[in-house]
Design a protein around this motif. Sequence first.
Motif, PDB file in Angstrom:
ATOM      1  N   ASN A  45      -3.367  -4.874   9.601  1.00 45.84           N
ATOM      2  CA  ASN A  45      -2.228  -4.337   8.847  1.00 45.84           C
ATOM      3  C   ASN A  45      -0.939  -5.066   9.239  1.00 45.84           C
ATOM      4  O   ASN A  45       0.048  -4.451   9.657  1.00 45.84           O
ATOM      5  CB  ASN A  45      -2.072  -2.830   9.093  1.00 45.84           C
ATOM      6  N   PRO A  46      -0.939  -6.393   9.117  1.00 40.38           N
ATOM      7  CA  PRO A  46       0.177  -7.178   9.663  1.00 40.38           C
ATOM      8  C   PRO A  46       1.421  -7.142   8.785  1.00 40.38           C
ATOM      9  O   PRO A  46       1.369  -6.912   7.569  1.00 40.38           O
ATOM     10  CB  PRO A  46      -0.392  -8.590   9.695  1.00 40.38           C
ATOM     11  N   TYR A  47       2.545  -7.353   9.435  1.00 39.29           N
ATOM     12  CA  TYR A  47       3.782  -7.675   8.722  1.00 39.29           C
ATOM     13  C   TYR A  47       3.688  -9.124   8.245  1.00 39.29           C
ATOM     14  O   TYR A  47       2.927  -9.925   8.792  1.00 39.29           O
ATOM     15  CB  TYR A  47       4.998  -7.572   9.648  1.00 39.29           C
ATOM     16  N   TRP A  48       4.510  -9.449   7.223  1.00 33.50           N
ATOM     17  CA  TRP A  48       4.740 -10.855   6.906  1.00 33.50           C
ATOM     18  C   TRP A  48       6.205 -11.143   7.157  1.00 33.50           C
ATOM     19  O   TRP A  48       7.082 -10.618   6.480  1.00 33.50           O
ATOM     20  CB  TRP A  48       4.392 -11.173   5.448  1.00 33.50           C
ATOM     21  N   ASN A  49       6.473 -11.955   8.179  1.00 34.70           N
ATOM     22  CA  ASN A  49       7.845 -12.369   8.440  1.00 34.70           C
ATOM     23  C   ASN A  49       8.180 -13.532   7.514  1.00 34.70           C
ATOM     24  O   ASN A  49       7.643 -14.632   7.659  1.00 34.70           O
ATOM     25  CB  ASN A  49       7.988 -12.788   9.899  1.00 34.70           C
ATOM     26  N   VAL A  50       9.047 -13.292   6.565  1.00 34.42           N
ATOM     27  CA  VAL A  50       9.380 -14.279   5.538  1.00 34.42           C
ATOM     28  C   VAL A  50      10.169 -15.429   6.169  1.00 34.42           C
ATOM     29  O   VAL A  50      11.174 -15.188   6.846  1.00 34.42           O
ATOM     30  CB  VAL A  50      10.203 -13.634   4.407  1.00 34.42           C
TER      31      VAL A  50
END
Length: 431
Positions: free
Chosen positions: A244-249
């Motif tokens: 369930n990762p974040y996506w760091n833009v």
Amino acid sequence: MIRRLLLLALAASVACPAQAQWRRDDKPIEPVDIPPSIQQGVDMIYVDPEIAPRVRERAGLMGELGIKYEPGAPIDLFQPVSLFYTSLRRGLQRYRSEWGGLPQVEVEAGPVLKPGAAGGRVAALRERLGLAPGDKYDAALARAVKRYQQVHGIKADGVAGAATVESLNRGAAHYERVLMVNLDRARTLPGSDEKGRYVLVDAGAARIFLVEDGKVTDSMKAIVGKAASPTPVMAAVMRYASVNPYWNVPVDLAKTLVAPKVLSEGLGHIASERYQLLSDWTADAEEVDPASVDWRAVADGSVELRVRQLPGANNSMGRIKFMMPNDYGIYLHDTNDKSLFGRAERWISNGCVRVEDAGRLATWLFGEMPAGKDPKVEEDVPLPEPVPVYITYLTAEGTADGVLFRGDPYDRDGALVGRYVAADDAEAAGG
């Protein structure tokens, strides 16, 4: 110190979306020049030295036996090397047998040659491919052209267009040297006698191989770095997965993708894409109100903004990231856009490796697809046993009946082949 500079240099040039311009200690990366030994696309950098294959040990054994290593040498006949090396070395032998003995005459450039054509250029083409003398483009010539195209990575239509003629005029020696380049790359991989599991990412084929006890047990497509941000040749140990990762833009995408959308659609775009704005790149960063941001300044690049996408179905990282800590910012990850794997051209990422079937890879690694406690919260799940990941770049592969050349999406082979030519010329001059 040198190793650290190399790591920082590659992190700056090939950082992928989740760690674009920042190291794990949250300090900005300053780009430095990458030495030619790394740029050439042969040497592998071992982030974790303990997983370096026994390349030096093999070289020492060859020295004890009084054997000098030369590109293309059949070292697999007396010591264990990678199965990829063995298949390429056998492919080189078959290539020399099938193509190396043909007349290396030049075919003049000109209009496309196809069945029904006739004349001097057709006669040269027939001679180049070892057919009976003549000046007619008959069925036998079409078959020979098609076979040549199949081997050399050209559209196999039996028609001799500009790409086919150019390839033919490079000569068999050129392609033998390309195979030698790839043999040198394969020589840096674990030997067939080395027990255990590892993941091999071949950026040249845009494919992932799962290897256990020296044998490939499974493979799948990958999406790898584009030419402007190539996936580096490296090896590191995969130690955990983030579910369930974040996506760091990346900062550049916040500028070119997020900010223009906000300016044209309003602040509702932030909510619809489930973005979160943060004050900085530290672990204790505070959330920022989108209404307080100067979006025009973000769009023109005068203000840098940290944007991350929350975990969920539409997250660009998909359900899972496979983490192998390194200063390049490189890892493997799922994706929510599976349609891209249907493309032949899969060199489109910012450097990281997108996995065609993350569930299958996770099951191979963990025995099951790991799940976090809360689908809205990123969670790290340690691997029961760390697994090495080797990233290489092969532009040819050995096949059951010979060899198959691929494209060179990172444009690395030319300079290397030039080195072999220079070495051959120097040896001839010395003789």
